[in-house]
Design a protein around this motif. Structure first.
Motif, PDB file in Angstrom:
ATOM      1  N   SER A 163      -5.065   1.284  -2.953  1.00  0.00           N
ATOM      2  CA  SER A 163      -4.568   2.645  -2.715  1.00  0.00           C
ATOM      3  C   SER A 163      -4.462   2.918  -1.221  1.00  0.00           C
ATOM      4  O   SER A 163      -3.566   3.629  -0.775  1.00  0.00           O
ATOM      5  CB  SER A 163      -5.496   3.671  -3.379  1.00  0.00           C
ATOM      6  N   GLY A 164      -5.386   2.314  -0.437  1.00  0.00           N
ATOM      7  CA  GLY A 164      -5.316   2.457   1.013  1.00  0.00           C
ATOM      8  C   GLY A 164      -4.088   1.781   1.590  1.00  0.00           C
ATOM      9  O   GLY A 164      -3.405   2.335   2.465  1.00  0.00           O
ATOM     10  N   VAL A 165      -3.777   0.578   1.098  1.00  0.00           N
ATOM     11  CA  VAL A 165      -2.581  -0.135   1.562  1.00  0.00           C
ATOM     12  C   VAL A 165      -1.320   0.665   1.227  1.00  0.00           C
ATOM     13  O   VAL A 165      -0.389   0.772   2.035  1.00  0.00           O
ATOM     14  CB  VAL A 165      -2.507  -1.548   0.932  1.00  0.00           C
ATOM     15  N   ALA A 223      -4.226   6.675   8.663  1.00  0.00           N
ATOM     16  CA  ALA A 223      -5.656   6.791   8.959  1.00  0.00           C
ATOM     17  C   ALA A 223      -6.489   6.768   7.682  1.00  0.00           C
ATOM     18  O   ALA A 223      -7.495   6.055   7.590  1.00  0.00           O
ATOM     19  CB  ALA A 223      -5.916   8.083   9.743  1.00  0.00           C
ATOM     20  N   ILE A 224      -6.076   7.546   6.688  1.00  0.00           N
ATOM     21  CA  ILE A 224      -6.811   7.604   5.419  1.00  0.00           C
ATOM     22  C   ILE A 224      -6.777   6.241   4.728  1.00  0.00           C
ATOM     23  O   ILE A 224      -7.785   5.767   4.196  1.00  0.00           O
ATOM     24  CB  ILE A 224      -6.230   8.695   4.508  1.00  0.00           C
ATOM     25  N   GLY A 225      -5.609   5.597   4.746  1.00  0.00           N
ATOM     26  CA  GLY A 225      -5.473   4.282   4.129  1.00  0.00           C
ATOM     27  C   GLY A 225      -6.309   3.233   4.838  1.00  0.00           C
ATOM     28  O   GLY A 225      -6.963   2.400   4.194  1.00  0.00           O
ATOM     29  N   THR A 226      -6.308   3.234   6.171  1.00  0.00           N
ATOM     30  CA  THR A 226      -7.106   2.276   6.945  1.00  0.00           C
ATOM     31  C   THR A 226      -8.594   2.466   6.667  1.00  0.00           C
ATOM     32  O   THR A 226      -9.345   1.498   6.523  1.00  0.00           O
ATOM     33  CB  THR A 226      -6.833   2.437   8.451  1.00  0.00           C
ATOM     34  N   ALA A 227      -9.028   3.734   6.591  1.00  0.00           N
ATOM     35  CA  ALA A 227     -10.439   4.015   6.300  1.00  0.00           C
ATOM     36  C   ALA A 227     -10.829   3.454   4.935  1.00  0.00           C
ATOM     37  O   ALA A 227     -11.952   2.947   4.753  1.00  0.00           O
ATOM     38  CB  ALA A 227     -10.692   5.516   6.356  1.00  0.00           C
ATOM     39  N   ILE A 413       3.702   6.341  -3.642  1.00  0.00           N
ATOM     40  CA  ILE A 413       3.578   4.955  -4.101  1.00  0.00           C
ATOM     41  C   ILE A 413       2.433   4.858  -5.098  1.00  0.00           C
ATOM     42  O   ILE A 413       1.294   4.489  -4.770  1.00  0.00           O
ATOM     43  CB  ILE A 413       3.364   4.000  -2.913  1.00  0.00           C
ATOM     44  N   THR A 414       2.719   5.209  -6.310  1.00  0.00           N
ATOM     45  CA  THR A 414       1.727   5.188  -7.383  1.00  0.00           C
ATOM     46  C   THR A 414       2.471   5.137  -8.717  1.00  0.00           C
ATOM     47  O   THR A 414       3.698   5.210  -8.761  1.00  0.00           O
ATOM     48  CB  THR A 414       0.820   6.434  -7.311  1.00  0.00           C
TER      49      THR A 414
END
Length: 446
Positions: A163-165, A223-227, A413-414
């Motif tokens: 989900s982060g990617v 930022a949210i995805g990287t975290a 993207i889901t």
């Protein structure tokens, strides 16, 4: 320790000298937080809280607002016939200072309110303050959400990482495909607004609306995805704001981490929606003017905030500011006529306010609107002159359609077509993003 070191290297790579500001803010609030628990008397706790506020807002004031207030004071004196001269500072605005100052300040405020307990682990607290994914442009995290995550054992979660990617890919699409391509046209239109007709100037404000949205929401998603790749969960910062039916709903969906920060730490302490009508109006103007000033040391940001306050107040007086808390057209694909008009009118107000946000001065902002009426013409001159301008409108239409079909989800993207959506997003990033004119993230300057 690894995350703390990486975060300091990340920030120091831009200018290592400003690492001292993060270190000062970190050490000050760490020890103030510990001392605040030991003090039983409310007066001593208030002194500690004021010390934290003075340190954080003091650094922010010197680096961001000192020259603005000095220059404004001298201009006011000159207009009254007084020849005043004060020295200004030749300093660079540290990237992200508005974000990490508010993040660490909320820590001491929450301790003062006894909502959280201070941490005794300096490494964890320093990593919380400097966490590199959201260090320079948010989201502005609360200690109650992010800080405890540094003390937990984290195990790699493949679905969480995926989900982060997906968020990173969508953020890159928003930034590289939408924001950067809009920026080319925005810069040209706003820099030459005197020579353009009404339709072109209207397009300029619309393009900027999508530029700043794609730019800032894109960074937030990255930022949210990287975290998430590191096992951390950050708060959502945008929730399809341009589908809002009034300005109150817009501010529940735009820059959520900042709007909720001002709500909890400024608006409610001022009295919020309690008290007399004049007190309620005062509180609304204060929070929006401060929000405008937070964005930059320029009178244009204050006007931008005042515009939003002016259109928010009727909703508050009529007690309809909490009316639209669900998703628009939640049970159907197409919105009704009323909802369509509400969204269009809200978007119109937001775009008009964006003109003041984008222009370098009040005179340029007024000149922009003056040119709109003086050169009133709806002929598509810019669409025939500007290269790829027609294609950009088509691209924005596709972007709006994608977001509309995903408006009830965290990000587009889901679902069952994740692979197809990911492939198309990467293809468009390659086709339209890699070869576009890249620009810095807008919110780096705040």
């Amino acid at each position: 320790m690894l995350l703390l070191t990486a975060s300091y290297v990340f920030y120091g790579w831009w200018d290592y000298r400003f690492l001292s500001l993060i270190a000062i803010s970190t050490l000050a609030d760490y020890f103030i937080g510990l001392a605040m628990v030991k003090k039983r008397f409310i007066k001593r706790r208030k002194i500690l809280l004021l010390t934290s506020t003075f340190i954080n807002l003091g650094m922010l004031g010197i680096f961001k607002y000192y020259n603005f207030f000095i220059e404004s004071w001298m201009q006011a004196g000159d207009s009254l016939g007084f020849n005043m001269h004060f020295e200004t500072l030749q300093i660079i605005l540290p990237v992200g200072i508005s974000f990490y100052s508010f993040q660490t300040l909320s820590y001491t405020i929450d301790i003062y309110r006894k909502k959280i307990k201070p941490t005794s682990n300096l490494i964890e607290f320093a990593a919380f303050v400097s966490f590199f994914p959201q260090l320079v442009a948010g989201p502005i995290e609360r200690a109650s959400n992010l800080l405890p995550q540094f003390g937990r054992e984290r195990k790699f979660d493949f679905e969480f990482a995926k989900s982060g990617v997906n968020l990173i890919i969508w953020g890159l699409f928003q930034k590289m495909v939408i924001a950067d391509n809009c920026a080319t046209f925005v810069n040209n239109i706003f820099e030459n607004y005197q020579s353009h007709n009404s339709l072109t100037l209207a397009l300029g404000s619309i393009y900027f609306a999508f530029q700043i949205y794609g730019d800032f929401a894109g960074y937030s998603n990255i930022a949210i995805g990287t975290a998430r790749l590191f096992g951390f969960s950050l708060m959502r910062n945008f929730n399809y704001p341009y589908f809002s039916r009034d300005l109150a709903e817009f501010w529940r969906r735009w820059h959520i981490s900042l709007s909720t920060w001002f709500r909890d730490y400024l608006y409610i302490p001022l009295g919020g929606s309690r008290g007399t009508r004049s007190q309620k109006i005062r509180n609304v103007y204060i929070i929006f003017l401060v929000s405008g000033l937070w964005h930059g040391a320029n009178w244009t940001f204050l006007v931008w905030g005042a515009i939003h306050a002016t259109f928010f107040i009727p909703l508050m007086i009529a007690k309809t500011n909490r009316k639209n808390i669900d998703h628009v057209a939640e049970k159907s694909f197409f919105p009704g006529l009323t909802e369509s008009l509400q969204m269009l009118s809200t978007f119109f107000i937001v775009c008009c306010a964006w003109v003041f946000f984008r222009c370098p001065s009040i005179s340029d902002s007024i000149g922009y609107f003056h040119s709109f009426f003086q050169n009133f013409s709806l002929s598509p001159e810019y669409l025939s002159i500007g290269r790829y301008s027609t294609e950009l409108l088509l691209l924005l239409s596709v972007f709006v359609l994608i977001e509309w079909t995903s408006r009830t989800q965290e990000q587009p993207i889901t679902g069952n077509q994740k692979f197809l959506k990911t492939s198309l997003a990467l293809l468009m990033i390659t086709m339209f993003g890699v070869f576009s004119d890249h620009s810095n993230f807008i919110y780096f300057q705040f």
